[in-house]
Design an enzyme around this catalytic site. Structure first.
Site, short mmCIF file in Angstrom:
data_model
loop_
_atom_site.label_atom_id
_atom_site.label_comp_id
_atom_site.label_asym_id
_atom_site.label_seq_id
_atom_site.Cartn_x
_atom_site.Cartn_y
_atom_site.Cartn_z
NE ARG A 235 -34.36 16.05 19.89
CZ ARG A 235 -34.25 14.74 20.06
NH1 ARG A 235 -35.12 13.94 19.47
NH2 ARG A 235 -33.29 14.22 20.79
CD GLU A 264 -40.97 16.01 22.35
OE1 GLU A 264 -41.34 15.76 21.19
OE2 GLU A 264 -40.14 15.31 22.95
CG HIS A 296 -39.70 11.73 21.93
ND1 HIS A 296 -39.22 13.01 21.89
CD2 HIS A 296 -38.67 10.96 21.48
CE1 HIS A 296 -37.98 13.02 21.47
NE2 HIS A 296 -37.62 11.77 21.21
P1 NAD Z 1 -27.05 11.25 12.77
O1 NAD Z 1 -26.17 12.29 13.37
O2 NAD Z 1 -26.48 9.89 12.50
O3 NAD Z 1 -27.66 11.78 11.39
C1 NAD Z 1 -28.10 13.08 11.20
C2 NAD Z 1 -27.81 13.42 9.74
O4 NAD Z 1 -28.41 14.68 9.46
C3 NAD Z 1 -26.32 13.54 9.43
O5 NAD Z 1 -25.99 12.70 8.32
C4 NAD Z 1 -26.14 15.02 9.09
O6 NAD Z 1 -25.13 15.24 8.10
C5 NAD Z 1 -27.53 15.35 8.57
N1 NAD Z 1 -27.84 16.78 8.54
C6 NAD Z 1 -27.36 17.76 9.33
N2 NAD Z 1 -27.88 18.96 8.96
C7 NAD Z 1 -28.72 18.69 7.90
C8 NAD Z 1 -29.54 19.50 7.09
N3 NAD Z 1 -29.60 20.83 7.26
N4 NAD Z 1 -30.26 18.90 6.11
C9 NAD Z 1 -30.19 17.56 5.92
N5 NAD Z 1 -29.42 16.74 6.67
C10 NAD Z 1 -28.71 17.30 7.65
O7 NAD Z 1 -28.33 11.16 13.71
P2 NAD Z 1 -29.37 9.97 13.84
O8 NAD Z 1 -28.91 9.02 14.87
O9 NAD Z 1 -29.69 9.44 12.48
O10 NAD Z 1 -30.62 10.75 14.45
C11 NAD Z 1 -31.36 11.69 13.68
C12 NAD Z 1 -32.25 12.46 14.60
O11 NAD Z 1 -33.27 11.58 15.13
C13 NAD Z 1 -31.55 13.02 15.86
O12 NAD Z 1 -31.06 14.30 15.62
C14 NAD Z 1 -32.63 13.02 16.90
O13 NAD Z 1 -33.15 14.32 16.97
C15 NAD Z 1 -33.70 12.07 16.37
N6 NAD Z 1 -34.00 10.94 17.24
C16 NAD Z 1 -35.29 10.74 17.61
C17 NAD Z 1 -35.62 9.65 18.42
C18 NAD Z 1 -37.05 9.35 18.83
O14 NAD Z 1 -37.26 8.54 19.73
N7 NAD Z 1 -38.05 9.93 18.20
C19 NAD Z 1 -34.60 8.80 18.85
C20 NAD Z 1 -33.28 9.04 18.43
C21 NAD Z 1 -32.99 10.12 17.63
#
Ligand code: NAD
Length: 332
Positions: A235, A264, A296
């Site tokens: 994000r 964005e 994105h």
């Molecule tokens: P997920 O929930 O499986 O993993 C997120 C991880 O972050 C978890 O393990 C959580 O414990 C950890 N976390 C929470 N707070 C934290 C902190 N302060 N420091 C370090 N780690 C922390 O999510 P995911 O499916 O792996 O997705 C991750 C991110 O990717 C989403 O939040 C979303 O914003 C982003 N995303 C982007 C796209 C894109 O097209 N660019 C697509 C999907 C997801």
């Protein structure tokens, strides 16, 4: 159920329409994103379907509720743009797609890193001009580099595994939840502070929360390794973009690849090639030769779009039939 699908792009229409053959909802595809101005377009709909940059704040939620909307099905994983407390108060159920294809985002992340650090994007534009000079295109091996992976959930774990087991990187990770399978292949967990200080490459995969907002800021950039490379497919607001620009200008940073950007909304997902862009920060970012920006796009694979459509449509069908919602979001 009649569902207003906000911000519907060609790929949304294609994959939701294909998936809907098995569900039979009346999908109303709208070009416009969801905002206070476009709430009335949901008149006559029991549900809305929205995406990452749509606005689902209290004002919009109340407007939707007044129209009789009962469910907001987010066709994405992140939900930082949804006021869940307002939705609960208004009696609107909110669902999301928690996992559609972490591989799509993880693979794109590694692709961005390789493109940036090996100057593949710059080579491509040079060769199109018949410029085959290699000056300024010197890259670095990934093998042996110290990479910091912030967040080892579904996406971050795949990135960490690929970089560790595939490329032979040293991988430092930070996450409140330790993944023992990653530790077993040599990934070391650390604090976010130590990770940001020590890593040569940082890739962000944690959610955007008040705690993680501007995780990368002027202080962390000043304390980071000189020549740091940053990749963000999570994000935009995880990075203080102005501080990033300052660090790029002082040449402390080797390169940045961004699939997401703080401001964005209103820019990404649209064709603005005939417009004057008011956002000076984004425009400044785009002038650096060592910054690679995509709009994105990390989720955009056939497999992910098929899974997104299926989960979203199943949530709507389950809601309509009074079944429990497997992917409901709750306030708090
Ligand atoms: P997920 O929930 O499986 O993993 C997120 C991880 O972050 C978890 O393990 C959580 O414990 C950890 N976390 C929470 N707070 C934290 C902190 N302060 N420091 C370090 N780690 C922390 O999510 P995911 O499916 O792996 O997705 C991750 C991110 O990717 C989403 O939040 C979303 O914003 C982003 N995303 C982007 C796209 C894109 O097209 N660019 C697509 C999907 C997801």
């Amino acid at each position: 159920m009649r569902v207003a699908v906000y911000g519907a792009r060609s790929y949304d229409r294609q994959f939701l329409t294909a998936g809907n053959a098995a569900h039979g909802h009346d999908l109303v595809f709208l070009d416009a994103g969801l905002s206070p101005l476009t709430v009335p377009l949901a008149a006559g709909c029991g549900g809305v379907c929205a995406f990452v940059n749509d606005r689902l704040d209290a004002e919009v939620i109340e407007g939707l509720a007044a129209l009789g909307v009962k469910i907001a099905a987010m066709r994405c994983a992140g939900y930082n743009n949804v006021d869940l407390a307002a939705a609960a108060d208004a009696g609107i159920a909110v669902t999301r797609v928690p996992a559609y294809s972490p591989h799509a985002v993880a693979e794109f992340t590694v692709g961005l890193l390789l493109a940036l650090d090996r100057n593949i994007h710059r080579a491509w534009s040079r060769v199109r001009e018949n410029n085959y000079s290699l000056d300024g295109l010197v890259g670095r091996n990934l093998h042996g580099r110290l990479v910091g992976v912030v967040g080892t959930g579904q996406i971050g774990a795949l990135v960490a595994r690929t970089l560790r087991a595939g490329f032979g990187c040293e991988v430092l990770a930070s996450d409140p939840v330790v993944n023992p399978e990653l530790e077993a292949i040599g990934v070391r967990y650390s604090t976010p502070e130590a990770l940001l200080r020590e890593a040569e490459i940082v890739t962000l995969h944690c959610p955007l929360t008040p705690e993680t907002r501007h995780l990368i800021n002027a202080k962390t950039l000043a304390e980071a390794q000189p020549g740091l490379v940053i990749v963000n497919t999570s994000r935009g607001a995880l990075i203080d973009t102005q501080a990033l620009i300052d660090a790029l200008k002082t040449r402390r940073i080797r390169g940045v690849a961004l699939d997401v950007y703080e401001q964005e909304a209103g820019i990404f997902f649209g064709d603005l090639s005939n417009e004057i862009i008011d956002d000076d920060v984004l425009q400044r970012l785009l002038t650096f030769p060592n910054v690679l920006v995509t709009g994105h796009q990390a989720f955009l694979t056939e497999e992910a779009l098929t899974a997104i459509a299926e989960t979203t449509l199943t949530s709507l069908t389950d809601f309509e039939n009074g079944r429990p919602l497997a992917n409901a979001l709750h306030a708090g």
